[in-house]
Design a protein around this motif. Structure first.
Motif, mmCIF file in Angstrom:
data_model
loop_
_atom_site.group_PDB
_atom_site.id
_atom_site.type_symbol
_atom_site.label_atom_id
_atom_site.label_comp_id
_atom_site.label_asym_id
_atom_site.label_seq_id
_atom_site.Cartn_x
_atom_site.Cartn_y
_atom_site.Cartn_z
ATOM 1 N N ASP A 189 -29.999 -15.940 32.661
ATOM 2 C CA ASP A 189 -31.007 -14.955 33.101
ATOM 3 C C ASP A 189 -31.812 -14.433 31.909
ATOM 4 O O ASP A 189 -33.011 -14.170 32.016
ATOM 5 C CB ASP A 189 -30.332 -13.773 33.822
ATOM 6 N N ILE A 190 -31.140 -14.290 30.768
ATOM 7 C CA ILE A 190 -31.817 -13.719 29.590
ATOM 8 C C ILE A 190 -32.887 -14.668 29.054
ATOM 9 O O ILE A 190 -33.813 -14.253 28.348
ATOM 10 C CB ILE A 190 -30.773 -13.364 28.489
ATOM 11 N N ALA B 195 -33.863 -22.302 30.387
ATOM 12 C CA ALA B 195 -32.507 -21.880 30.775
ATOM 13 C C ALA B 195 -31.572 -23.072 30.983
ATOM 14 O O ALA B 195 -30.361 -22.898 31.082
ATOM 15 C CB ALA B 195 -32.579 -21.056 32.055
ATOM 16 N N GLY B 196 -32.155 -24.285 31.052
ATOM 17 C CA GLY B 196 -31.320 -25.470 31.260
ATOM 18 C C GLY B 196 -30.808 -25.607 32.679
ATOM 19 O O GLY B 196 -29.791 -26.259 32.910
ATOM 20 N N VAL C 167 -27.798 -6.770 33.617
ATOM 21 C CA VAL C 167 -26.773 -7.354 32.732
ATOM 22 C C VAL C 167 -27.405 -8.001 31.497
ATOM 23 O O VAL C 167 -27.041 -7.648 30.365
ATOM 24 C CB VAL C 167 -25.847 -8.335 33.488
ATOM 25 N N PRO C 168 -28.367 -8.942 31.666
ATOM 26 C CA PRO C 168 -28.963 -9.526 30.454
ATOM 27 C C PRO C 168 -29.682 -8.495 29.582
ATOM 28 O O PRO C 168 -29.733 -8.650 28.359
ATOM 29 C CB PRO C 168 -29.942 -10.578 30.989
ATOM 30 N N MET D 206 -25.119 -12.298 39.135
ATOM 31 C CA MET D 206 -25.733 -11.739 37.916
ATOM 32 C C MET D 206 -24.716 -11.638 36.780
ATOM 33 O O MET D 206 -25.077 -11.730 35.610
ATOM 34 C CB MET D 206 -26.332 -10.375 38.213
ATOM 35 N N TRP D 207 -23.448 -11.422 37.139
ATOM 36 C CA TRP D 207 -22.398 -11.400 36.111
ATOM 37 C C TRP D 207 -22.281 -12.779 35.466
ATOM 38 O O TRP D 207 -22.318 -12.918 34.251
ATOM 39 C CB TRP D 207 -21.054 -10.996 36.740
ATOM 40 N N TYR D 208 -22.211 -13.817 36.300
ATOM 41 C CA TYR D 208 -21.954 -15.154 35.775
ATOM 42 C C TYR D 208 -23.188 -15.742 35.085
ATOM 43 O O TYR D 208 -23.066 -16.474 34.099
ATOM 44 C CB TYR D 208 -21.510 -16.080 36.914
ATOM 45 N N ASP D 209 -24.370 -15.407 35.626
ATOM 46 C CA ASP D 209 -25.599 -16.039 35.140
ATOM 47 C C ASP D 209 -26.310 -15.273 34.031
ATOM 48 O O ASP D 209 -27.435 -15.638 33.673
ATOM 49 C CB ASP D 209 -26.574 -16.249 36.301
#
Lengths: 52, 310
Positions: free
Chosen positions: B82-83, B208-209, B93-94, B75-78
């Motif tokens: 994610d947003i 999100a690509g 996070v997002p 979740m930190w990296y993505d």
């Protein structure tokens, strides 16, 4: 230093901080219990077997 | 002048947090964790040797926390992708409730503690496997495969498939062919499960690509891949009975569950591309969750009955 120059957390921030603090405290208690009981189980009676 | 420059406190980096303990727990992906706990538990019970129940509980907890740590790192990296997806935009996070650095620190600390505890309380083979699982999910899958290849979840699925192997190793100190069959079932189950989701969340992944199979190779190709994997899942499901470490009743149950998996995949294969609701894909996604739970529950019951009868 005057009080009004300090950062004042909002009510929501204070409440969230208290909630996190309780969470950390509970996690620490669980961690201590796990390490204590786990050590006793792993070492067995040998944990008390040491030179006086 | 305040003790801390106000601009730092009010800014994104140094702002006072409004995150609750629940937000941090959500970083651990509790729903994924429940599946990890269950499959690791089954691996543990099926292992030939025994373990003190309390040590077993501690080992399961360590495996669960380790899996949660990899979720937090994910979740930190993505957070940037994610947003952009409806399914994940409200994650802590997002949504801005937890700062990325907090999620990173939380994940790293939990990963270290979970591996250390598992090593000290069970054995270092299991701890090594847990460390590898966290590394594989956070680095190999999240940072590399997820954004670069439509085979992302095929290879990345190895991380989700390892918990029963870790559970087995925590008890017996070994990795055996039997535990690798448990790995194989989850490994082969992962692609049809996630591609079924990707079929009805194509727009999300497009925004999100993320190069999921339907976005890159198209719907028709994905449906065929799902079907082939479903057949392989059905075959792998009966392997424990064929290899003799599960009984014939399990074998019959696994064959029925596997046949249903293939049937649901067949329905997806027949689904029209113009079908906006994508009900067969949603049905397969729901069934795949039930399948994994049912197959591991059946293995658990089989081994428990066998021991009671012995």
């Amino acid at each position: 230093m005057a009080d009004d120059e300090r950062i004042k957390p909002t009510e929501k921030q204070l409440k969230a901080r208290r909630n996190r603090s309780i969470g950390i405290a509970l996690a620490l208690v669980v961690f201590v219990i796990i390490v204590y009981l786990g050590t006793l189980l792993n070492l067995g009676p040998a944990v008390f077997d040491r030179a006086m | 002048m305040a003790l801390v420059e106000r601009e730092h406190v009010d800014g994104e980096i140094g702002r006072l947090s409004e995150a609750t303990a629940g937000d941090f727990i959500s970083l651990l992906k509790p729903r994924v964790m429940s599946l990890v706990i269950f499959t690791a538990f089954v691996g543990m019970v099926m292992a030939p040797e025994g373990i003190h129940p309390l040590l077993g509980l501690i080992a399961i907890l360590a495996i669960a926390i380790g899996a949660g740590a990899s979720g937090a790192l994910n979740m930190w990296y993505d957070a940037d992708i994610d947003i952009r997806m409806t399914r994940t935009a409200t994650r802590a996070v997002p949504a801005g409730r937890i700062a990325p650095g907090e999620a990173l620190g939380f994940g790293v600390v939990l990963a270290g503690f979970s591996v250390g505890i598992l090593g000290l309380m069970a054995n270092w083979l299991a701890a090594g496997l847990l460390a590898f699982t966290i590394f594989f999910y956070a680095v190999i899958y999240t940072m590399w495969l997820k954004r670069s290849t439509p085979q992302n979840i095929v290879i990345g699925g190895a991380a989700g498939a390892l918990p029963p192997v870790i559970g087995w190793a925590a008890v017996s100190g070994t990795v055996t062919l039997e535990s690798l069959v448990l790995f194989l079932i989850i490994f082969l189950w992962t692609p049809p499960h996630f591609w079924a989701l990707a079929l009805f969340k194509t727009d999300d992944y497009e925004r999100a690509g993320v190069p999921m199979m339907p976005n890159v190779r198209g719907e028709a190709h994905t449906k065929w891949q799902i079907f082939v994997y479903a057949v392989l899942v059905a075959i792998s499901g009966v392997l424990p009975a064929v290899m003799g470490f599960a009984g014939p009743i399990y074998g019959i149950g696994a064959a029925i569950l596997g046949a249903c998996f293939v049937w649901y995949s067949w329905q997806v294969l027949r689904m029209e591309e113009t079908d906006g609701a994508k009900r067969p894909a949603k049905a397969l996604f729901a069934y795949s969750l039930f399948y994994l739970f049912a197959i591991f529950a059946a293995l658990l019951l089989d081994v428990l009955f066998a021991r009671l009868g012995a």
